[in-house]
Structures are given as C-alpha cells and as structure tokens.
Scaffold this active site. Structure first.
Site, PDB file in Angstrom:
ATOM      1  N   VAL A   1      -4.091  -6.839  -0.223  1.00  8.63           N
ATOM      2  CA  VAL A   1      -3.610  -6.563   1.132  1.00  8.63           C
ATOM      3  C   VAL A   1      -2.379  -5.668   1.085  1.00  8.63           C
ATOM      4  O   VAL A   1      -2.271  -4.687   1.835  1.00  8.63           O
ATOM      5  CB  VAL A   1      -3.318  -7.877   1.889  1.00  8.63           C
ATOM      6  CG1 VAL A   1      -2.826  -7.581   3.303  1.00  8.63           C
ATOM      7  CG2 VAL A   1      -4.571  -8.755   1.949  1.00  8.63           C
ATOM      8  N   ASP A   2      -1.457  -5.982   0.203  1.00  6.24           N
ATOM      9  CA  ASP A   2      -0.275  -5.129   0.042  1.00  6.24           C
ATOM     10  C   ASP A   2      -0.672  -3.715  -0.379  1.00  6.24           C
ATOM     11  O   ASP A   2      -0.217  -2.717   0.209  1.00  6.24           O
ATOM     12  CB  ASP A   2       0.656  -5.716  -1.022  1.00  6.24           C
ATOM     13  CG  ASP A   2       1.597  -6.769  -0.470  1.00  6.24           C
ATOM     14  OD1 ASP A   2       1.792  -6.816   0.755  1.00  6.24           O
ATOM     15  OD2 ASP A   2       2.139  -7.546  -1.275  1.00  6.24           O
ATOM     16  N   GLN A   3      -1.492  -3.627  -1.415  1.00  5.32           N
ATOM     17  CA  GLN A   3      -1.820  -2.310  -1.953  1.00  5.32           C
ATOM     18  C   GLN A   3      -2.592  -1.466  -0.941  1.00  5.32           C
ATOM     19  O   GLN A   3      -2.306  -0.274  -0.761  1.00  5.32           O
ATOM     20  CB  GLN A   3      -2.619  -2.450  -3.243  1.00  5.32           C
ATOM     21  CG  GLN A   3      -1.822  -3.101  -4.374  1.00  5.32           C
ATOM     22  CD  GLN A   3      -2.332  -2.695  -5.732  1.00  5.32           C
ATOM     23  OE1 GLN A   3      -2.341  -1.527  -6.079  1.00  5.32           O
ATOM     24  NE2 GLN A   3      -2.763  -3.669  -6.517  1.00  5.32           N
TER      25      GLN A   3
END
Length: 402
Positions: free
Chosen positions: A173-175
């Site tokens: 999700v972050d990436q």
C-alpha cells in the site's frame, strides 16, 4: 530518448518513510533535482533496523532509508523556526514539485501546506500523500500500510483458507501510493505545460488499497458473499497455485484451457481432458478440490528442478519459490540490470533496486547515493542565494543544521 527525461525539474521532498520518498526517488532517477528536507532528527527510517554500519564510525543507516532516497540532496531544517520556514518557502518558490506526507493538518499549521505554497508559486505542482484522503469521516485519521491492509479488506483475503490473516510484508500500500503519486505528478506537469498553472495532486493509502481490490470487489458485489482466503491460489483459475514436488515446492500457473491441454498431455492426464469436470477453467474452478488433488499427485513424482525444465520446455508457466538470495544470484536478475551497484562514501559498496522502467533500452542510473543527514545543507542554501553571513545566522539560530 534520454534516461533522464525530467532533467531540469526541481523537486522539494518534504515527505518521510516510504510512499513520498519513493515518489521523489523515482523523479530523481529520471533526472530531477530532488532536495530532501528533513527535521533535525532526520527521516525516521534512518533509525529503522536492519542497519548498514559505517566503516568510518559514523552513525549506521537503516536499509529502508537506503532503499528509497538515492538521487537526492538532504538539508536539515527546523520548520517550527520562522527562519527555517523562510528557507523552505524560498526553496518552494523556485520548485516545480513539492511532495508532502505530514499528518492531517500538520503541513497547514507549519506553513507548508498546498494553499500557502501555491499562493507563493502558482506554477507549483503540490502532491499531498495521506492515510485516508481529504474527504470523508476518516480524513483526519492517520494511516499506515498495515492499518489500510486491515481496513480495506486485504487482510481478509490473504493467508490460507483456514488460517489467520497474513500481512503482505513488502508494504504494497505504501509503495503503490508512491507510484500513484508519481503518476499524478507527471500528469499535472503535463497539464501545466499547456496551461502554465500548477495543481494539487492527492494520493492516499485508502485509495490505493481500495484500488488494489478492484476485481475482488467486483466479484463480491456480483456474488454477495465474501471470498475464501486462497493461499497461493486464485479464486478464478485452477490449477494456479503452489504444489509440493518430490523435494521442493513449485508454483504452477495453468491460466487457460490451452495450457491445461498441454499440461495434461505432458504429464499423462490425456484421459481427463474432455471430462466435464475438468474440460474448461470454469469446470475446474467448480471442481477445485478434485483438480488440485489430481495435480498434486502428479507433481509429487518429480523434483522441482525436473518439473521446471520439463514444464518450461513445454511453455507451461511455472516457477520455483525463490528466496531473496536466489533472486539476487539469478542470471536473469544480473542481465536485467534491476540491481544497481554503487559506492557510498561512508557505508562502502552497496546495492539497490533500480527504477523498474527503461527508456529506449536504458535504465535510469544512480547519480548520487542516499545522502547523509543534512549532507547538502550548505550547497542547497548557496544555490538558493543565501550569503555566508545569512547561512551563519541560520545555523547559529538552529533554523538549519549543518
């Protein structure tokens, strides 16, 4: 085409941890001049283990930081100090892009929010990265990768059928939020080339996690029931999962009926090709347990390497379940140039994962290693037009740490 297609862009990276820094790093890879503005304490991922130790006795550096901050210059600024804020304002006045990932309302309180900076620089593309976005009842909540994996249902579909939920450990999700931010920034810059006006680009962990679940949600809305956790399998394809061989596991990807017929011919299952339980992929999905059990018996008769050679030679997708070490040592990894080797002035010889794109056959290169904390402060201030006496005043007052 050059491997530095955005050379000449000036980017101010006010973000930290992963999503924003990754977006800024990719802009740097493509040629932008990226200035990473850090607090006097530094990006917190500098202190996340595991660490790379420094041969010269300087502080060790967290490997997460090293993975997302190449091709940047670093300056340490106290935004709570009026003179520190003035430094960032001057840098933003001359920037093309600002990337921000402060908690809800923090950028505005500090004076570096989109409205404040875009009033000063109307051509500015301001990218704000948040947990839950700028609208809705949760807009003021903080977001972290695992929180959004849970909130958006990702944890409900990962893991084995009868087991507990399993977090995807590579922070997808972050990436991916960093990638969506990059897409938005590039689109806004393209629009600016036509209108001369900047824009506010917003990316959030919530939007990314929900976007990941597009076809899962489509199936849920149609069916009205929650999917079972598929383990390594796929609810719409069969056989399409990990199987134990005579020694080590192997992923088998029979993704269509043509591959199924080829597989059956190869492994001696010709007799069941036209069986109504297995004829089409939909039939096999409906009779998953029988299909998987039959394939499992066959796969146990040879070793992983034997199956890899046999299946690969017949054009049937399969793969060993490689470790990170096996991936790193594989000949294809070396040939792909996805791993860059470089020398860090304090940390010695290092490797990093390249930007996963080519321009006319060329990979973007590593022009500068991840910076030490505040490494380029003096250089950045001089480039911004500060005189020696002004720089001395900034450091004496604590507005900037050199």
């Amino acid at each position: 085409m050059s491997a530095t297609p955005v050379a000449g862009l000036k980017v101010l990276d006010l973000s930290k941890v992963l999503a924003g820094p990754l977006c800024a790093q990719y802009l740097g890879d493509m040629g932008a001049d990226v200035i990473k503005v850090e607090t006097h304490e530094g990006d917190e991922t500098r202190g996340w283990p595991p660490f790379r130790s420094a041969a010269d006795g300087s502080d060790p550096t967290g490997t997460v930081f090293l993975s997302a901050n190449r091709n940047k210059r670093s300056i340490a600024v106290d935004l709570r100090h009026p003179d520190g804020l003035a430094v960032v304002h001057r840098l933003a006045d001359d920037a093309d892009v600002v990337i921000s990932s402060f908690g809800p309302g923090v950028a505005e309180r500090l004076g570096v929010g989109a409205e404040a900076l875009r009033q000063r620089n109307p051509r500015l593309v301001y990218c704000n990265i948040s947990g839950f976005g700028s609208v809705g009842p949760l807009r003021n909540d903080k977001g972290y990768d695992v929180i959004l994996q849970a909130f958006c249902g990702m944890l409900a579909i990962t893991g084995e059928r009868d087991g507990p939920p399993v977090r995807s450990p590579f922070s997808p999700v972050d990436q991916a939020t960093g990638l969506h931010a990059l897409i938005g920034v590039l689109a806004a810059l393209f629009e600016r080339s036509r209108t001369g006006k900047g824009a506010l680009v917003e990316a959030s962990l919530f939007d990314t996690a929900t976007g990941f679940l597009g076809y899962f949600l489509q199936a849920f809305w149609e069916r009205g029931t929650e999917p079972e956790r598929p383990g390594s399998g796929h609810e719409s394809l069969c056989p399409y999962e990990a199987f134990e061989t005579a020694d080590r596991p192997l992923i088998l990807g029979v993704a269509n009926d043509s591959l199924w017929r080829s597989f059956c011919a190869l492994v001696g299952l010709e007799a069941i090709v036209d069986d109504p339980r297995f004829r089409t992929n939909a039939d096999r999905v409906a009779h998953r347990e029988e299909t998987v059990a039959m394939v499992r018996r066959v796969m146990a008769t040879r070793t992983r390497d034997e199956w890899t050679k046999l299946l690969g030679g017949a054009g049937i997708p399969c793969s060993p379940l490689h470790s990170l070490g096996e991936l790193s040592a594989h000949a294809h990894t070396a040939a792909s140039e996805m791993v860059l080797h470089y020398e860090h002035p304090h940390l010695g010889a290092l490797r990093t994962v390249a930007q996963p794109v080519r321009f006319d056959g060329q990979r973007p290169v590593l022009r500068s290693p991840p910076p030490t904390h505040g490494q380029h402060g003096l250089e950045v201030l001089r480039d911004a037009g500060y005189e020696a006496a002004e720089i001395a005043s900034l450091t004496t007052s604590g507005a900037v740490k050199l």
